[in-house]
Design a protein around this motif. Structure first.
Motif, PDB file in Angstrom:
ATOM      1  N   GLY A 195       0.823  -1.207   0.000  1.00 38.55           N
ATOM      2  CA  GLY A 195       0.000   0.000   0.000  1.00 38.55           C
ATOM      3  C   GLY A 195       0.853   1.251   0.000  1.00 38.55           C
ATOM      4  N   GLY A 196       0.223   2.400   0.275  1.00 40.98           N
ATOM      5  CA  GLY A 196       0.950   3.663   0.264  1.00 40.98           C
ATOM      6  C   GLY A 196       0.506   4.590   1.369  1.00 40.98           C
ATOM      7  N   LEU A 197       1.391   5.490   1.747  1.00 38.25           N
ATOM      8  CA  LEU A 197       1.129   6.478   2.786  1.00 38.25           C
ATOM      9  C   LEU A 197       1.221   7.858   2.156  1.00 38.25           C
ATOM     10  N   ASP A 198       0.168   8.655   2.292  1.00 37.42           N
ATOM     11  CA  ASP A 198       0.124   9.944   1.629  1.00 37.42           C
ATOM     12  C   ASP A 198       1.208  10.884   2.158  1.00 37.42           C
ATOM     13  N   LEU A 199       1.729  11.723   1.276  1.00 34.21           N
ATOM     14  CA  LEU A 199       2.780  12.655   1.675  1.00 34.21           C
ATOM     15  C   LEU A 199       2.325  13.631   2.754  1.00 34.21           C
ATOM     16  N   GLY A 200       1.024  13.812   2.901  1.00 30.34           N
ATOM     17  CA  GLY A 200       0.511  14.679   3.958  1.00 30.34           C
ATOM     18  C   GLY A 200       0.367  13.988   5.295  1.00 30.34           C
ATOM     19  N   HIS A 201       0.646  12.700   5.374  1.00 28.53           N
ATOM     20  CA  HIS A 201       0.520  11.945   6.623  1.00 28.53           C
ATOM     21  C   HIS A 201       1.515  12.462   7.662  1.00 28.53           C
ATOM     22  N   HIS A 202       1.138  12.343   8.926  1.00 33.27           N
ATOM     23  CA  HIS A 202       2.010  12.882   9.995  1.00 33.27           C
ATOM     24  C   HIS A 202       3.361  12.182  10.043  1.00 33.27           C
ATOM     25  N   ALA A 203       3.455  10.945   9.528  1.00 33.91           N
ATOM     26  CA  ALA A 203       4.748  10.239   9.527  1.00 33.91           C
ATOM     27  C   ALA A 203       5.763  10.921   8.611  1.00 33.91           C
ATOM     28  N   MET A 204       5.289  11.731   7.677  1.00 26.91           N
ATOM     29  CA  MET A 204       6.170  12.447   6.749  1.00 26.91           C
ATOM     30  C   MET A 204       6.612  13.806   7.302  1.00 26.91           C
ATOM     31  N   LYS A 205       6.062  14.199   8.430  1.00 22.28           N
ATOM     32  CA  LYS A 205       6.307  15.544   8.949  1.00 22.28           C
ATOM     33  C   LYS A 205       7.794  15.776   9.212  1.00 22.28           C
ATOM     34  N   GLY A 206       8.295  16.868   8.692  1.00 21.48           N
ATOM     35  CA  GLY A 206       9.679  17.271   8.945  1.00 21.48           C
ATOM     36  C   GLY A 206      10.721  16.605   8.070  1.00 21.48           C
ATOM     37  N   LEU A 207      10.311  15.717   7.164  1.00 24.79           N
ATOM     38  CA  LEU A 207      11.291  15.006   6.346  1.00 24.79           C
ATOM     39  C   LEU A 207      11.774  15.823   5.151  1.00 24.79           C
ATOM     40  N   PHE A 208      10.959  16.756   4.690  1.00 25.63           N
ATOM     41  CA  PHE A 208      11.282  17.487   3.470  1.00 25.63           C
ATOM     42  C   PHE A 208      11.116  18.990   3.651  1.00 25.63           C
ATOM     43  N   ASP A 209      11.859  19.724   2.831  1.00 22.54           N
ATOM     44  CA  ASP A 209      11.598  21.146   2.626  1.00 22.54           C
ATOM     45  C   ASP A 209      10.430  21.224   1.653  1.00 22.54           C
ATOM     46  N   LYS A 210       9.227  21.488   2.165  1.00 18.68           N
ATOM     47  CA  LYS A 210       8.028  21.386   1.336  1.00 18.68           C
ATOM     48  C   LYS A 210       8.013  22.394   0.191  1.00 18.68           C
ATOM     49  N   ALA A 211       8.729  23.489   0.342  1.00 18.29           N
ATOM     50  CA  ALA A 211       8.798  24.456  -0.754  1.00 18.29           C
ATOM     51  C   ALA A 211       9.508  23.871  -1.977  1.00 18.29           C
ATOM     52  N   SER A 212      10.372  22.883  -1.745  1.00 23.48           N
ATOM     53  CA  SER A 212      11.129  22.268  -2.838  1.00 23.48           C
ATOM     54  C   SER A 212      10.654  20.852  -3.159  1.00 23.48           C
ATOM     55  N   LEU A 213       9.676  20.340  -2.406  1.00 25.25           N
ATOM     56  CA  LEU A 213       9.254  18.949  -2.526  1.00 25.25           C
ATOM     57  C   LEU A 213       8.472  18.704  -3.811  1.00 25.25           C
ATOM     58  N   VAL A 214       8.873  17.655  -4.536  1.00 21.37           N
ATOM     59  CA  VAL A 214       8.189  17.222  -5.757  1.00 21.37           C
ATOM     60  C   VAL A 214       7.838  15.749  -5.616  1.00 21.37           C
ATOM     61  N   ALA A 215       6.621  15.399  -6.019  1.00 25.01           N
ATOM     62  CA  ALA A 215       6.193  13.999  -6.079  1.00 25.01           C
ATOM     63  C   ALA A 215       6.252  13.542  -7.529  1.00 25.01           C
ATOM     64  N   HIS A 216       6.992  12.469  -7.779  1.00 22.49           N
ATOM     65  CA  HIS A 216       7.040  11.862  -9.105  1.00 22.49           C
ATOM     66  C   HIS A 216       6.128  10.637  -9.063  1.00 22.49           C
ATOM     67  N   LEU A 217       4.893  10.809  -9.523  1.00 20.22           N
ATOM     68  CA  LEU A 217       3.873   9.778  -9.398  1.00 20.22           C
ATOM     69  C   LEU A 217       4.006   8.715 -10.488  1.00 20.22           C
ATOM     70  N   LEU A 218       3.811   7.462 -10.095  1.00 14.00           N
ATOM     71  CA  LEU A 218       3.864   6.361 -11.038  1.00 14.00           C
ATOM     72  C   LEU A 218       2.512   6.240 -11.737  1.00 14.00           C
ATOM     73  N   GLY A 219       2.451   6.642 -13.001  1.00 13.99           N
ATOM     74  CA  GLY A 219       1.225   6.534 -13.770  1.00 13.99           C
ATOM     75  C   GLY A 219       1.129   5.198 -14.477  1.00 13.99           C
TER      76      GLY A 219
END
Length: 245
Positions: free
Chosen positions: A207-231
């Protein structure tokens, strides 16, 4: 099941690096390619990275009396063989949770073991230990390690807290949601702010955990964060601020 069939179809369509292009990115200044099948390739190092294979997940559930479709290991290894053939890497690094439980590699059927042996022939293979399989692998080619430092990067299963430069990790199975016309689409993704990169789960039944989940908090500089989604047939790159919350 539909997603699994899509990945298998995409794996069959891959005949070389130019067939279905990935997305170029960089991690702490090191060039990399996010592949549509969920692997990361570092061309200068000849290094292929996958994460969270969760091999023998169906068998692990069966040992506990819970039945899942039994195709997961073959499907995951089929997709893995496609990306190994595509890039012909010198080194493959699998970032932990290679098997779904501690005894998965010990009880791996011989036909699946032979597939891995064939993929590993002529190249190095590092199995990073994960929380599902902390004891390493049994009777498979390659070496087990808790983490690896290579080509100016650190490879580990679980991301360290806070901002980390040069880290490539898995464990959290990142996914992201975008809106297309009148519906939302949620897909696994590579997540990177240029300093670190979080890998999608490679296993077909993960499964997957959304980037907005609390487990992701503090891991990234959100201003620079990019999601490369698997289509279905390519990667879609979306900045974090444009994702659906």
């Amino acid at each position: 099941m539909t997603t699994v069939m899509n990945r298998l179809a995409l794996a069959r369509d891959i005949s070389g690096p130019a067939a279905i292009p990935g997305i170029e990115t960089s991690v702490n200044g090191i060039g990399a390619v996010c592949d549509p099948l969920g692997a990361l390739y570092l061309p200068d190092a000849g290094l292929l990275v996958v994460s969270d294979l969760h091999l023998e997940k169906g068998a692990a559930f069966a040992r506990r009396g819970m039945m899942l479709p039994p195709y997961d290991t073959l499907a995951t290894l089929t997709v893995l063989a496609a990306v190994v053939s595509r890039y012909d890497p010198k080194l493959v690094v699998s970032l932990g949770d290679n098997f779904h439980d501690r005894v998965g590699s010990k009880h791996l059927p011989e036909n699946f073991r032979a597939l891995i042996v064939n993929m590993a022939r002529g190249r190095e293979w590092i199995w990073i230990n994960g929380n599902h399989d902390p004891d390493g692998i049994v009777d498979l080619p390659g070496t087990s390690a808790d983490e690896m430092h290579y080509a100016g990067l650190t490879f580990r299963h679980e991301p360290r807290n806070g901002l980390q430069s040069g880290e490539i990790s898995g464990h959290l199975h990142p996914s992201a949601t975008v809106r297309r016309r009148d519906k939302s689409v949620r897909r696994p993704c590579f997540a990177t702010d240029g300093a670190r990169l979080l890998m999608p789960a490679f296993g077909v039944m993960s499964g997957g955990l959304d980037l907005g989940h609390h487990a992701m908090k503090g891991l990234f500089d959100k201003a620079s964060l990019v999601a490369h989604l698997l289509g279905r047939d390519r990667i879609y790159s979306v900045r974090y601020g444009n994702l659906r919350g």
